[in-house]
Design a protein around this motif. Structure first.
Motif, PDB file in Angstrom:
ATOM      1  N   LEU A 165      77.530 -17.325  47.941  1.00  0.00           N
ATOM      2  CA  LEU A 165      77.305 -18.441  48.964  1.00  0.00           C
ATOM      3  C   LEU A 165      78.605 -19.334  49.094  1.00  0.00           C
ATOM      4  N   ARG A 166      79.356 -19.403  48.109  1.00  0.00           N
ATOM      5  CA  ARG A 166      80.646 -20.094  48.212  1.00  0.00           C
ATOM      6  C   ARG A 166      81.482 -19.497  49.391  1.00  0.00           C
ATOM      7  N   TRP A 167      81.633 -18.170  49.379  1.00  0.00           N
ATOM      8  CA  TRP A 167      82.192 -17.282  50.246  1.00  0.00           C
ATOM      9  C   TRP A 167      81.720 -17.607  51.746  1.00  0.00           C
ATOM     10  N   TYR A 168      80.029 -17.496  51.813  1.00  0.00           N
ATOM     11  CA  TYR A 168      79.677 -17.597  53.024  1.00  0.00           C
ATOM     12  C   TYR A 168      79.810 -18.770  53.791  1.00  0.00           C
ATOM     13  N   PHE A 169      79.808 -19.950  53.079  1.00  0.00           N
ATOM     14  CA  PHE A 169      80.114 -21.366  53.510  1.00  0.00           C
ATOM     15  C   PHE A 169      81.253 -21.394  53.984  1.00  0.00           C
ATOM     16  N   ASP A 170      82.216 -20.815  53.116  1.00  0.00           N
ATOM     17  CA  ASP A 170      83.710 -21.076  53.439  1.00  0.00           C
ATOM     18  C   ASP A 170      83.802 -20.211  54.971  1.00  0.00           C
ATOM     19  N   THR A 171      83.338 -19.099  55.107  1.00  0.00           N
ATOM     20  CA  THR A 171      83.452 -18.216  56.257  1.00  0.00           C
ATOM     21  C   THR A 171      82.916 -19.050  57.320  1.00  0.00           C
ATOM     22  N   CYS A 172      81.692 -19.769  57.240  1.00  0.00           N
ATOM     23  CA  CYS A 172      81.149 -20.434  58.366  1.00  0.00           C
ATOM     24  C   CYS A 172      82.365 -21.746  58.686  1.00  0.00           C
ATOM     25  N   LEU A 173      82.552 -22.430  57.700  1.00  0.00           N
ATOM     26  CA  LEU A 173      83.487 -23.503  58.017  1.00  0.00           C
ATOM     27  C   LEU A 173      84.895 -23.209  58.534  1.00  0.00           C
ATOM     28  N   VAL A 174      85.396 -22.051  58.276  1.00  0.00           N
ATOM     29  CA  VAL A 174      86.636 -21.444  59.021  1.00  0.00           C
ATOM     30  C   VAL A 174      86.443 -21.403  60.542  1.00  0.00           C
ATOM     31  N   GLY A 175      85.299 -21.010  60.776  1.00  0.00           N
ATOM     32  CA  GLY A 175      85.028 -20.961  62.366  1.00  0.00           C
ATOM     33  C   GLY A 175      84.554 -22.284  63.157  1.00  0.00           C
ATOM     34  N   MET A 176      84.479 -23.271  62.338  1.00  0.00           N
ATOM     35  CA  MET A 176      84.163 -24.459  63.013  1.00  0.00           C
ATOM     36  C   MET A 176      85.443 -25.406  63.105  1.00  0.00           C
ATOM     37  N   SER A 177      85.443 -26.315  64.422  1.00  0.00           N
ATOM     38  CA  SER A 177      86.687 -27.243  64.582  1.00  0.00           C
ATOM     39  C   SER A 177      86.577 -28.208  63.696  1.00  0.00           C
ATOM     40  N   SER A 178      87.626 -29.081  63.416  1.00  0.00           N
ATOM     41  CA  SER A 178      87.384 -30.107  62.339  1.00  0.00           C
ATOM     42  C   SER A 178      86.853 -31.109  62.647  1.00  0.00           C
ATOM     43  N   ASP A 179      86.627 -31.423  64.118  1.00  0.00           N
ATOM     44  CA  ASP A 179      85.884 -32.745  64.634  1.00  0.00           C
ATOM     45  C   ASP A 179      84.692 -32.340  64.778  1.00  0.00           C
TER      46      ASP A 179
END
Length: 179
Positions: free
Chosen positions: A117-131
């Protein structure tokens, strides 16, 4: 769901998690591929632990990507009251056979699914813009889920050693002092 071990041309074996139709589950297998520095047995155990998680998702009707990427996350009742209960059950031969597994087995399941889940959440966050406003909700959900997994582990009772050492009784201690 089932696990199939693939033998690569170089001789390495890699377990893959397959769904009911025999198709690979992309996120689970990508996670396992990222850990291929580990031994085959460890990866197969991780795949079995993830299989429980993905069966739980199916039983609950949860689309993992939809939940995580939109910042919905999970409720405590879902994770602690449902998933953790499923992780405590023995699943020998693919079905529940006893009510509970050993504490070490349960803790290992928690660790693997928490890492996934940590990896999955991080994978999702990488694809999002910072704003992106949803990004903060995803981060909050990640922290909340991680805290539930940290609190969910149980300490194993010390195992008794038949041939191990034991402390002296008061009587034996007094005798030794007298000598």
């Amino acid at each position: 769901m089932r696990i199939e071990v693939i033998r690569q041309a170089a001789g390495h074996e890699l377990p893959l998690l397959l769904d009911e139709d025999g198709m690979p589950i992309p996120s689970a297998n990508e996670f396992i591929l990222g850990r291929q520095h580990l031994k085959t047995n460890t990866l197969a155990r991780n795949a079995r632990e993830l299989m429980i998680f993905f069966e739980w998702l199916d039983d609950q009707g949860i689309d993992l990507w939809h939940r995580v990427s939109r910042g919905q996350g999970f409720t405590e009742a879902e994770v602690v009251g449902s998933l953790f209960v499923m992780l405590r059950r023995d699943r020998s031969r693919g079905k529940v056979t006893k009510l509970a597994v050993e504490p070490d087995t349960y803790n290992q399941r928690l660790l693997t699914i928490a890492a996934f889940l940590r990896w999955y959440f991080d994978t999702c966050l990488v694809g999002m813009s910072s704003d992106n406003r949803v990004r903060e909700r995803v981060k909050e959900n990640q922290a909340r889920v991680a805290s539930w997994f940290n609190e969910g582990s149980i300490s194993a009772a010390p195992t008794s050693r038949a041939s191990g050492s034991k402390s002296m009784t008061d009587r034996e201690h007094a005798f030794l002092v007298e000598l």
